[in-house]
Design a protein around this motif. Structure first.
Motif, short mmCIF file in Angstrom:
data_model
loop_
_atom_site.label_atom_id
_atom_site.label_comp_id
_atom_site.label_asym_id
_atom_site.label_seq_id
_atom_site.Cartn_x
_atom_site.Cartn_y
_atom_site.Cartn_z
N GLN A 218 0.84 -1.21 0.00
CA GLN A 218 0.00 0.00 0.00
C GLN A 218 0.87 1.25 0.00
N LYS A 219 1.90 1.22 0.81
CA LYS A 219 2.78 2.38 0.92
C LYS A 219 3.44 2.68 -0.43
N ARG A 220 3.89 1.61 -1.11
CA ARG A 220 4.56 1.81 -2.40
C ARG A 220 3.57 2.30 -3.46
N ARG A 221 2.32 1.75 -3.41
CA ARG A 221 1.34 2.10 -4.43
C ARG A 221 0.98 3.57 -4.37
N HIS A 222 0.87 4.11 -3.20
CA HIS A 222 0.43 5.49 -3.05
C HIS A 222 1.60 6.47 -2.92
N GLY A 223 2.77 5.96 -2.65
CA GLY A 223 3.90 6.84 -2.47
C GLY A 223 3.84 7.65 -1.20
N LEU A 224 2.98 7.25 -0.28
CA LEU A 224 2.82 7.97 0.99
C LEU A 224 3.23 7.06 2.14
N PRO A 225 3.85 7.61 3.16
CA PRO A 225 4.19 6.77 4.32
C PRO A 225 2.98 6.57 5.22
N LEU A 226 3.00 5.48 5.94
CA LEU A 226 2.02 5.28 7.00
C LEU A 226 2.40 6.17 8.19
N PRO A 227 1.47 6.48 9.05
CA PRO A 227 1.82 7.25 10.25
C PRO A 227 2.86 6.50 11.08
N PRO A 228 3.68 7.19 11.85
CA PRO A 228 4.64 6.51 12.72
C PRO A 228 3.91 5.73 13.81
N GLY A 229 4.62 4.81 14.43
CA GLY A 229 4.02 4.06 15.51
C GLY A 229 4.52 2.63 15.55
N SER A 230 3.95 1.85 16.45
CA SER A 230 4.32 0.45 16.62
C SER A 230 3.09 -0.41 16.45
N MET A 231 3.23 -1.52 15.71
CA MET A 231 2.12 -2.45 15.52
C MET A 231 2.13 -3.57 16.55
#
Length: 484
Positions: free
Chosen positions: A33-46
């Motif tokens: 998803q990140k690569r497809r949109h070119g946008l990073p996910l919000p920071p944090g821990s999963m």
């Protein structure tokens, strides 16, 4: 089916492996998803595979959990709760984005187990035309213009409840739940509900509530299994009441309004739709209001000077000679400026609704981050209410801060947008009525003054706030004692 010793050993090896596989799949999808949109996910821990940070969330003080996340990652961060990836938003602008300005990009979402207990047609599970039409009628039935006619009944309920407290120790939250349930029954069914029917409703509802917040195990005898059965009986009781109402004349209470509601084609709501909404409103009305009233009693006890000022204001609204048990009027309630501010500050401090759940219905960009479709989104009301950016000394109880209106989007005790609580006016009437009769007729002693909190699931003082109540002199005698 018997489980052999060998199969147990096999499972011990396979279980961590399966968890790892699931985690890798989720991680791969997130990366794609990140690569497809070119946008990073919000920071944090999963957190851990599959369970995420669920254990930490439920075992820590939520205030500590959220504050630590915000301090480390900022006002937008990701986590994983109950197996769902989540984005948490801790500022007013973000809350407004999700709940108001771009609400069409996010849908209400609740765990399936809770939807089963309440019913899938309940108002707060929906959006769109069905939600808009239903909300209009619910909000109209619970508007100030409608509930002002319930004020004498609510007065009588409060007086009756408080009279049972004399010189005994009570668990405040438990008693406030009784009151809020009675008021909810009144608002929904009106004055014509029979005693036996009310008792049946109460019995089934208590079982359903107990299981609602339990682990969703359908095994016979578990609290959740009992709750599912109690929910079926609740539906049957409500349908029985509806049948009786259809054979009589409809009034203006919420049930009768729902029964008369039609869409643009003249189609009325089904019995299941009505029952789901009646039960949903009962659930929404009870614990939240009861929790707020419990905190009000605690805060007034801890602020003696404020309590004296409240007594003065409440004493002034009753004309001398009227008698201590005379009902408040709607007009008197509107003149209680200090009391209103105390209620608002109590709601801010307690933040009964700490957050709300939404789900992204499409990939959403916010502040340069990607919120993927299907992710849960949680505006954090508690963080906003306790932020020094919006409230000076936020951990201090100071009702005077509401002498001026708070900044837009910084005070959200009843939510915001199209899914804001439609019963907030009714809740305020309950709180005002309780405060009036409590401070003019009783004094009380909180038996445990520690600032410990427990969650059930809403925040309440430890052990439900054990309190001992004592009847004092009448309103007139109180005024005479204040004279030099």
């Amino acid at each position: 089916m018997w489980i052999t010793h060998e199969s147990r050993i096999c499972w011990l090896f396979l279980s961590p492996l399966l968890s790892l596989v699931v985690f890798c799949i989720v991680l791969l999808l997130v990366t794609m998803q990140k690569r497809r949109h070119g946008l990073p996910l919000p920071p944090g821990s999963m957190g851990w595979p599959w369970i995420g940070e669920t254990h930490k969330f439920y075992t820590e003080d939520p205030n500590v959990f959220f504050a630590a996340k915000k301090q480390r990652y900022g006002e937008i961060f990701k986590t994983n709760l109950l197996g769902y990836p989540c984005v948490m938003l801790a500022n007013p602008e973000a809350a407004r984005f999700v709940l108001s300005t771009q609400a069409h990009l996010f849908k209400p979402t609740y765990p399936k187990s809770k939807e089963t207990i309440i019913g899938p047609w309940a108002l707060f599970f929906h959006q769109g035309a069905y939600h808009s039409r239903l909300r209009k009628h619910v909000q109209g039935s619970l508007s100030p213009e409608a509930i002002r006619f319930l004020v004498p009944d609510i007065n009588a309920m409060v007086i009756s409840l408080l009279s049972s407290f004399q010189e005994r120790t009570v668990t405040t939250f438990h008693e406030m739940k009784k009151l809020s349930f009675e008021v909810g029954i009144l608002a929904i069914f009106g004055r014509g509900l029979g005693k036996q029917c009310k008792e049946e409703l109460t019995e089934c509802y208590c079982v359903a509530v107990k299981g609602y917040n339990s682990f969703p195990n359908r095994f016979p005898g578990t609290p959740y299994s009992k709750a599912v059965e109690a929910r079926k009986r609740l539906g049957e009781i409500i349908r029985r009441v509806m049948k009786e109402r259809k054979e009589g004349s409809l009034e203006k209470n919420l049930l009768d309004v729902l029964m008369a509601t039609q869409d643009g084609n003249g189609v009325t709501l089904s019995d299941d739709q009505i029952a789901d909404n009646v039960i949903g409103i009962l659930f929404a009305a009870q614990d939240t209001t009861a929790s707020a009233m419990t905190w009000i009693i605690k805060y007034l006890y801890e602020n003696p000077k404020l309590l004296e000022a409240i007594k003065e204001e409440q004493a002034s609204v009753t004309v001398p000679g009227e008698g201590s048990d005379r009902s408040l009027t709607w007009e008197q309630m509107r003149r209680m400026g200090l009391t209103h501010r105390v209620i608002m500050e109590s709601l801010r401090m307690a933040s009964i609704i700490s957050f709300t759940f939404r789900e992204a219905v499409a990939d959403v960009e916010y502040k340069g981050y990607l919120i993927p479709k299907g992710w849960k989104v949680m505006p954090l009301f508690r963080n906003i209410h306790h932020s020094a950016d919006f409230f000076l000394e936020p951990e201090k109880f100071d009702e005077s801060r509401f002498m001026t209106s708070p900044l837009p989007g910084t005070f959200l005790p009843f939510g915001s947008g199209l899914h804001a609580c439609p019963g907030n006016a009714l809740a305020k009437v309950e709180m005002i009525t309780l405060i009036h009769h409590l401070v003019t007729k009783y004094r009380w002693e909180v038996l445990e003054s520690k600032n410990e909190i427990e969650y059930s699931p809403f925040p309440i003082p430890k052990r439900g706030l054990p309190v001992r109540f004592f009847r004092i002199s009448t309103h007139i005698d109180y005024q005479q004692k204040k004279m030099p």
